[in-house]
Write an enzyme that holds these catalytic residues in place. Structure first.
Site, PDB file in Angstrom:
ATOM      1  N   LYS A 175       0.913  -1.217  -0.039  1.00  0.00           N
ATOM      2  CA  LYS A 175       0.035  -0.156   0.049  1.00  0.00           C
ATOM      3  C   LYS A 175       0.723   1.171   0.151  1.00  0.00           C
ATOM      4  O   LYS A 175       1.872   1.383   0.554  1.00  0.00           O
ATOM      5  CB  LYS A 175      -0.936   0.155   1.209  1.00  0.00           C
ATOM      6  CG  LYS A 175      -1.877  -1.259   1.162  1.00  0.00           C
ATOM      7  CD  LYS A 175      -2.481  -1.135   2.703  1.00  0.00           C
ATOM      8  CE  LYS A 175      -1.606  -1.621   3.990  1.00  0.00           C
ATOM      9  NZ  LYS A 175      -2.287  -1.759   4.970  1.00  0.00           N
ATOM     10  N   THR A 208      -6.901   9.826   8.432  1.00  0.00           N
ATOM     11  CA  THR A 208      -6.717   8.576   7.882  1.00  0.00           C
ATOM     12  C   THR A 208      -6.658   7.509   8.767  1.00  0.00           C
ATOM     13  O   THR A 208      -5.952   6.154   8.699  1.00  0.00           O
ATOM     14  CB  THR A 208      -5.440   8.448   7.073  1.00  0.00           C
ATOM     15  OG1 THR A 208      -4.247   8.844   7.966  1.00  0.00           O
ATOM     16  CG2 THR A 208      -5.691   9.763   5.867  1.00  0.00           C
ATOM     17  N   GLY A 210      -7.277   4.162  10.663  1.00  0.00           N
ATOM     18  CA  GLY A 210      -7.816   2.796   9.991  1.00  0.00           C
ATOM     19  C   GLY A 210      -7.926   2.522   8.521  1.00  0.00           C
ATOM     20  O   GLY A 210      -8.713   1.740   8.248  1.00  0.00           O
ATOM     21  N   THR A 211      -7.195   3.365   7.830  1.00  0.00           N
ATOM     22  CA  THR A 211      -7.448   2.919   6.386  1.00  0.00           C
ATOM     23  C   THR A 211      -7.072   1.716   6.036  1.00  0.00           C
ATOM     24  O   THR A 211      -7.562   0.991   5.117  1.00  0.00           O
ATOM     25  CB  THR A 211      -6.426   4.268   5.682  1.00  0.00           C
ATOM     26  OG1 THR A 211      -5.035   4.200   6.351  1.00  0.00           O
ATOM     27  CG2 THR A 211      -6.992   5.417   5.635  1.00  0.00           C
ATOM     28  N   GLY A 212      -5.772   1.118   6.568  1.00  0.00           N
ATOM     29  CA  GLY A 212      -5.536  -0.031   6.355  1.00  0.00           C
ATOM     30  C   GLY A 212      -6.235  -1.168   6.715  1.00  0.00           C
ATOM     31  O   GLY A 212      -6.468  -2.057   6.110  1.00  0.00           O
ATOM     32  N   CYS A 213      -6.914  -0.886   8.063  1.00  0.00           N
ATOM     33  CA  CYS A 213      -7.975  -2.120   8.365  1.00  0.00           C
ATOM     34  C   CYS A 213      -9.108  -1.989   7.429  1.00  0.00           C
ATOM     35  O   CYS A 213      -9.452  -3.190   7.023  1.00  0.00           O
ATOM     36  CB  CYS A 213      -8.453  -1.826   9.610  1.00  0.00           C
ATOM     37  SG  CYS A 213      -6.885  -1.776  10.894  1.00  0.00           S
TER      38      CYS A 213
HETATM   39  N1  LIG Z   1      -4.597  10.362   2.023  1.00  0.00           N
HETATM   40  C1  LIG Z   1      -4.777   9.477   1.094  1.00  0.00           C
HETATM   41  N2  LIG Z   1      -5.746   9.444   0.064  1.00  0.00           N
HETATM   42  C2  LIG Z   1      -6.063   8.601  -0.453  1.00  0.00           C
HETATM   43  N3  LIG Z   1      -5.861   7.420  -0.127  1.00  0.00           N
HETATM   44  C3  LIG Z   1      -5.023   7.145   1.027  1.00  0.00           C
HETATM   45  C4  LIG Z   1      -4.564   8.108   1.696  1.00  0.00           C
HETATM   46  N4  LIG Z   1      -3.837   7.428   2.700  1.00  0.00           N
HETATM   47  C5  LIG Z   1      -3.994   6.178   2.490  1.00  0.00           C
HETATM   48  N5  LIG Z   1      -4.651   5.780   1.418  1.00  0.00           N
HETATM   49  C6  LIG Z   1      -5.156   4.568   1.016  1.00  0.00           C
HETATM   50  O1  LIG Z   1      -5.525   3.786   1.976  1.00  0.00           O
HETATM   51  C7  LIG Z   1      -5.252   2.481   1.681  1.00  0.00           C
HETATM   52  C8  LIG Z   1      -4.365   1.882   3.077  1.00  0.00           C
HETATM   53  O2  LIG Z   1      -3.156   2.374   2.892  1.00  0.00           O
HETATM   54  P1  LIG Z   1      -2.180   2.657   3.970  1.00  0.00           P
HETATM   55  O3  LIG Z   1      -0.744   2.733   3.581  1.00  0.00           O
HETATM   56  O4  LIG Z   1      -2.874   4.169   4.671  1.00  0.00           O
HETATM   57  O5  LIG Z   1      -2.415   1.591   5.057  1.00  0.00           O
HETATM   58  P2  LIG Z   1      -1.967   1.608   6.624  1.00  0.00           P
HETATM   59  O6  LIG Z   1      -0.639   2.327   6.838  1.00  0.00           O
HETATM   60  O7  LIG Z   1      -1.861   0.161   6.956  1.00  0.00           O
HETATM   61  O8  LIG Z   1      -3.255   2.145   7.554  1.00  0.00           O
HETATM   62  P3  LIG Z   1      -3.251   2.171   9.069  1.00  0.00           P
HETATM   63  O9  LIG Z   1      -2.197   1.588   9.650  1.00  0.00           O
HETATM   64  O10 LIG Z   1      -3.464   3.460   9.359  1.00  0.00           O
HETATM   65  O11 LIG Z   1      -4.743   1.329   9.375  1.00  0.00           O
HETATM   66  C9  LIG Z   1      -4.364   2.250   0.388  1.00  0.00           C
HETATM   67  O12 LIG Z   1      -5.308   1.791  -0.362  1.00  0.00           O
HETATM   68  C10 LIG Z   1      -4.020   3.620   0.298  1.00  0.00           C
HETATM   69  O13 LIG Z   1      -3.795   3.954  -0.971  1.00  0.00           O
HETATM   70  C1  LIG Z   2      -7.013  -2.506  16.964  1.00  0.00           C
HETATM   71  C2  LIG Z   2      -6.241  -1.752  16.146  1.00  0.00           C
HETATM   72  N1  LIG Z   2      -5.794  -2.260  15.072  1.00  0.00           N
HETATM   73  C3  LIG Z   2      -5.271  -1.958  13.963  1.00  0.00           C
HETATM   74  C4  LIG Z   2      -4.720  -0.550  13.964  1.00  0.00           C
HETATM   75  C5  LIG Z   2      -3.878   0.065  12.775  1.00  0.00           C
HETATM   76  O1  LIG Z   2      -4.481   1.074  12.333  1.00  0.00           O
HETATM   77  C6  LIG Z   2      -5.116   0.139  15.133  1.00  0.00           C
HETATM   78  N2  LIG Z   2      -4.638   1.312  15.274  1.00  0.00           N
HETATM   79  N3  LIG Z   2      -5.841  -0.517  16.032  1.00  0.00           N
END
Ligand SMILES: Nc1ncnc2c1ncn2[C@@H]1O[C@H](COP(=O)(O)OP(=O)(O)OP(=O)(O)O)[C@@H](O)[C@H]1O
Ligand SMILES: Cc1ncc(CO)c(N)n1
Length: 271
Positions: A175, A208, A210-213
């Site tokens: 990502k 942003t 929880g974007t990854g979750c």
């Molecule tokens: N500012 C942004 N604008 C548009 N898309 C975004 C943005 N930030 C993240 N994304 C998208 O969100 C999704 C999750 O990516 P990200 O790299 O943020 O995950 P993450 O770091 O595991 O997230 P987290 O740990 O906060 O849950 C991807 O599809 C990424 O492209």
């Molecule tokens: C419980 C939990 N899982 C995953 C993440 C990563 O975004 C978070 N901040 N908290």
């Protein structure tokens, strides 16, 4: 009515933007019945993680068994797993139930810097969990830890994806949320032979959390409904884009994304 079911094995975020809460909201929005096995309770809000209370591996196993023995799951996603014992237990249960549509989000560190995975658990993640995953979805720092490579360029991302695929996961999705020097958010999917890029406009926002979750839960929802990995990732990308764009402005720090936005837009388009 027969509905598809997805199981999330992850931690609780009391703030509701990440973890189990984000996963269940995403499943619901995408029309999939959500089930959960809790690995840890975090006291957390938009400002950070104030405390972590892990479950025992036995408690995690029993929750998975309760779901597996009765309800079954069309797809599974894992999030925060916290320690090696939980990782080994989860991997063993996934094998036991022969679950194939498994999305592993290798959660390590929360946005504010709190550790959600013990360092000594990284080798268990690589040796036990990645081989039973269909898709692994690291962000750039997580991909760096898992591969021991420094990732700066698109070529570095490709090399890291190849190295991760060698650990036994069929699809690797790196990502690009952390690539803040670009004005696009670019995710790279590697299917073992080809690379596909999923790109969207980067939204300038601090909300942003929880974007990854949310993204990995959306992929699991697509897989539960029988979609291909490519199609599940495409829809998940549209889902997360809408969720980041339509800000909720909750809390004083990194606020949660908007899990309703995608469904509302689809509803508007249909009218
Ligand atoms: N500012 C942004 N604008 C548009 N898309 C975004 C943005 N930030 C993240 N994304 C998208 O969100 C999704 C999750 O990516 P990200 O790299 O943020 O995950 P993450 O770091 O595991 O997230 P987290 O740990 O906060 O849950 C991807 O599809 C990424 O492209
Ligand atoms: C419980 C939990 N899982 C995953 C993440 C990563 O975004 C978070 N901040 N908290």
């Amino acid at each position: 009515m027969r509905i598809k079911k997805a199981l999330t094995i992850a931690g609780s975020d009391s703030g509701g933007g990440a973890g189990i809460q984000a996963d269940l909201k995403t499943f619901q929005e995408l029309g999939v019945f959500g089930m959960s096995a809790l690995t840890a309770v975090t006291a957390q809000n938009t400002l950070g993680v104030q405390a972590v209370f892990p479950m025992t591996a036995e408690a995690v196993k029993r929750q998975i068994q309760s779901v597996g023995d009765d309800m079954g799951a069309d797809a599974v996603k894992t999030g925060m797993l916290f320690n090696a014992e939980i990782i080994q237990t989860v991997a063993a249960q996934i094998k036991l139930y022969n679950w194939r549509s498994v999305v592993v989000d290798p959660v390590m560190i929360a946005k504010g810097g709190a550790s959600l995975l013990q360092e000594e658990a990284i080798s268990a993640l690589k040796s036990d969990l990645l081989p039973v995953a269909l898709v692994v979805t690291p962000n750039i720092p997580e991909a760096e830890v898992l591969t021991q490579l420094s990732i700066q360029t698109a070529d570095d991302k490709k090399q890291a994806a190849r190295k991760l695929a060698e650990l036994g996961t069929k699809y690797v999705l790196i990502k690009g949320g952390h690539d803040e020097h670009t004005d696009e958010a670019v995710d790279l999917l590697y299917d073992g032979s080809e690379f596909h890029f999923f790109s969207s406009k980067r939204i300038q926002t601090k909300h942003t959390h929880g974007t990854g979750c949310t993204f990995s839960a959306a992929i699991a929802a697509g897989l539960a409904q029988g979609g291909s990995v490519y199609d599940a990732v495409s829809e998940a990308k549209r889902f997360i884009q809408a969720a980041v764009e339509d800000q909720l402005l909750i809390g004083g720090g990194h606020g949660p994304t908007n899990h309703w936005a995608y469904g509302r837009r689809k509803g508007d388009d249909a009218q």
